[in-house]
Design a protein around this motif. Structure first.
Motif, PDB file in Angstrom:
ATOM      1  N   ALA A  96      -9.396   0.250  -6.512  1.00 30.24           N
ATOM      2  CA  ALA A  96      -8.114  -0.086  -5.875  1.00 30.24           C
ATOM      3  C   ALA A  96      -7.390   1.075  -5.213  1.00 30.24           C
ATOM      4  O   ALA A  96      -6.411   0.844  -4.494  1.00 30.24           O
ATOM      5  CB  ALA A  96      -7.185  -0.727  -6.917  1.00 30.24           C
ATOM      6  N   CYS A  97      -7.829   2.315  -5.423  1.00 30.07           N
ATOM      7  CA  CYS A  97      -7.116   3.437  -4.802  1.00 30.07           C
ATOM      8  C   CYS A  97      -7.103   3.327  -3.283  1.00 30.07           C
ATOM      9  O   CYS A  97      -6.187   3.818  -2.619  1.00 30.07           O
ATOM     10  CB  CYS A  97      -7.731   4.766  -5.232  1.00 30.07           C
ATOM     11  SG  CYS A  97      -7.097   5.413  -6.794  1.00 30.07           S
ATOM     12  N   GLY A  98      -8.128   2.684  -2.718  1.00 29.55           N
ATOM     13  CA  GLY A  98      -8.201   2.544  -1.266  1.00 29.55           C
ATOM     14  C   GLY A  98      -7.320   1.463  -0.689  1.00 29.55           C
ATOM     15  O   GLY A  98      -7.286   1.279   0.533  1.00 29.55           O
ATOM     16  N   LEU A  99      -6.567   0.746  -1.542  1.00 27.67           N
ATOM     17  CA  LEU A  99      -5.659  -0.288  -1.026  1.00 27.67           C
ATOM     18  C   LEU A  99      -4.442   0.298  -0.337  1.00 27.67           C
ATOM     19  O   LEU A  99      -3.836  -0.349   0.519  1.00 27.67           O
ATOM     20  CB  LEU A  99      -5.186  -1.199  -2.163  1.00 27.67           C
ATOM     21  CG  LEU A  99      -6.181  -2.221  -2.699  1.00 27.67           C
ATOM     22  CD1 LEU A  99      -5.570  -2.980  -3.867  1.00 27.67           C
ATOM     23  CD2 LEU A  99      -6.601  -3.199  -1.602  1.00 27.67           C
ATOM     24  N   THR A 100      -4.064   1.525  -0.722  1.00 27.78           N
ATOM     25  CA  THR A 100      -2.882   2.148  -0.132  1.00 27.78           C
ATOM     26  C   THR A 100      -3.251   3.530   0.390  1.00 27.78           C
ATOM     27  O   THR A 100      -4.235   4.137  -0.049  1.00 27.78           O
ATOM     28  CB  THR A 100      -1.736   2.270  -1.156  1.00 27.78           C
ATOM     29  OG1 THR A 100      -2.137   3.124  -2.237  1.00 27.78           O
ATOM     30  CG2 THR A 100      -1.360   0.905  -1.709  1.00 27.78           C
ATOM     31  N   GLN A 109       5.125   8.553   2.315  1.00 24.65           N
ATOM     32  CA  GLN A 109       5.243   7.162   1.870  1.00 24.65           C
ATOM     33  C   GLN A 109       3.868   6.519   1.784  1.00 24.65           C
ATOM     34  O   GLN A 109       3.003   6.733   2.638  1.00 24.65           O
ATOM     35  CB  GLN A 109       6.126   6.373   2.848  1.00 24.65           C
ATOM     36  CG  GLN A 109       6.329   4.919   2.478  1.00 24.65           C
ATOM     37  CD  GLN A 109       7.186   4.182   3.499  1.00 24.65           C
ATOM     38  OE1 GLN A 109       7.529   4.735   4.548  1.00 24.65           O
ATOM     39  NE2 GLN A 109       7.515   2.939   3.200  1.00 24.65           N
ATOM     40  N   LEU A 110       3.661   5.715   0.740  1.00 24.23           N
ATOM     41  CA  LEU A 110       2.432   4.958   0.608  1.00 24.23           C
ATOM     42  C   LEU A 110       2.576   3.611   1.302  1.00 24.23           C
ATOM     43  O   LEU A 110       3.570   2.905   1.100  1.00 24.23           O
ATOM     44  CB  LEU A 110       2.076   4.749  -0.869  1.00 24.23           C
ATOM     45  CG  LEU A 110       1.474   5.950  -1.586  1.00 24.23           C
ATOM     46  CD1 LEU A 110       1.452   5.721  -3.082  1.00 24.23           C
ATOM     47  CD2 LEU A 110       0.063   6.241  -1.068  1.00 24.23           C
ATOM     48  N   VAL A 111       1.585   3.259   2.116  1.00 22.97           N
ATOM     49  CA  VAL A 111       1.606   2.004   2.884  1.00 22.97           C
ATOM     50  C   VAL A 111       0.256   1.308   2.702  1.00 22.97           C
ATOM     51  O   VAL A 111      -0.727   1.913   2.262  1.00 22.97           O
ATOM     52  CB  VAL A 111       1.867   2.282   4.382  1.00 22.97           C
ATOM     53  CG1 VAL A 111       3.223   2.957   4.580  1.00 22.97           C
ATOM     54  CG2 VAL A 111       0.742   3.130   4.982  1.00 22.97           C
ATOM     55  N   PRO A 112       0.179   0.013   3.043  1.00 17.36           N
ATOM     56  CA  PRO A 112      -1.111  -0.684   2.952  1.00 17.36           C
ATOM     57  C   PRO A 112      -2.163  -0.061   3.869  1.00 17.36           C
ATOM     58  O   PRO A 112      -1.900   0.212   5.042  1.00 17.36           O
ATOM     59  CB  PRO A 112      -0.774  -2.112   3.392  1.00 17.36           C
ATOM     60  CG  PRO A 112       0.693  -2.261   3.127  1.00 17.36           C
ATOM     61  CD  PRO A 112       1.278  -0.907   3.401  1.00 17.36           C
TER      62      PRO A 112
END
Length: 285
Positions: A117-121, A127-130
């Motif tokens: 899941a680390c590659g989802l954001t 800032q973290l984004v999709p």
């Protein structure tokens, strides 16, 4: 990049990074003299595990199975402990196919452990984004609930940075969901309570992605469960069920973690009929 056609679906493996995890943990109670004959191990007792998303092109849609290790999400200590010697290079992989992250319609998450899941954001400045801005993210309701409310054990793998930025993109299901005709996600539990597999059937052509119930070709034995499994007995029963299902149909089994094979096809006796080996290559110029 390796690609293959299975019925209407074209599968291509993207470069999502790599981990090196403890071999004993990956094979649970199986003695090292047995599992080390089937999968190479280094002098630290670690085995190489890719984290390579599978791009599926089907009926004019583009889907990604799991999301890779991402970039700049782990501390130096975590990189050392998890043997992360290479992070994601999704952009480069997609560019070679004439695509961008914005072209992905769906992301199918078998479960939401950090190495999936680390590659989802991704980072956009501070800032973290999709990572996949236009994609709907599918995962089981059980997995999504634990991701947001981890217990004392699972909080080490369910990270807030991997779910908060994508809340508006997530679509959950209970037992199963048909994402596109013939392509299903099926909730199995086992490795995690919300773990799912992915099944595609198109007339006589079938592929199954067992995710971490069978993370590598060396885990074919139904009794070989991971020490990381939350419900190992469930993993064994589900693997037995889905291996029997696939053997009968001479299905392809496709892998996210395997460092040596992308896919294997077995006959009704569980013997390898065909294979797609992973090519070794580097993106370094």
């Amino acid at each position: 990049m390796e690609s293959m056609q299975i019925g209407r679906a074209k599968l291509t493996w993207l470069n999502g990074g790599v981990t090196h995890m403890d071999g004993g943990a990956m094979f649970g109670v199986v003695p090292k003299p047995l599992w080390s004959k089937k999968y190479p191990v280094n002098d630290k007792n670690q085995i190489e595990l890719r984290t390579d998303p599978i791009l599926v092109e089907l009926d004019g849609k583009r889907l990604v199975i799991d999301s890779g290790m991402g970039n700049d999400k782990l501390t130096d200590k975590q990189k050392r402990n998890f043997g992360v010697k290479e992070e994601s290079n999704i952009d480069r992989s997609l560019d070679e196919l004439g695509l961008t992250r914005g072209d992905i319609d769906y992301v199918l998450m078998t479960h939401l452990h950090f190495d999936h899941a680390c590659g989802l954001t991704m980072w956009d400045g501070e800032q973290l984004v999709p990572t996949f801005p236009h994609a709907t993210i599918y995962t089981s309701e059980t997995e999504w609930d634990e991701m947001r409310n981890p217990n004392i054990r699972s909080k080490n793998t369910y990270w807030e940075q991997n779910w908060k930025p994508v809340v508006e993109h997530v679509h959950t299901y209970d037992k199963s969901i048909e994402v596109l005709p013939g392509l299903q996600m099926v909730h199995t539990s086992g490795h995690s309570d919300g773990h799912s597999i992915i099944l595609f059937e198109d007339e006589d052509e079938t592929f199954i992605h067992m995710a971490d119930i069978m993370p590598t070709h060396a885990h074919q034995n139904v009794l070989w469960a991971l020490a990381y499994d939350d419900y190992p007995v469930t993993s064994v029963h589900e693997k037995q069920k889905w291996m029997g299902f696939g053997y009968e149909r001479k299905a392809w089994y496709v892998f996210y973690h395997d460092a040596h094979y992308r896919a294997l096809k077995f006959n009704e006796n569980g013997e390898v009929m065909n294979s797609v080996k992973r090519q070794t290559y580097s993106y370094e110029d």
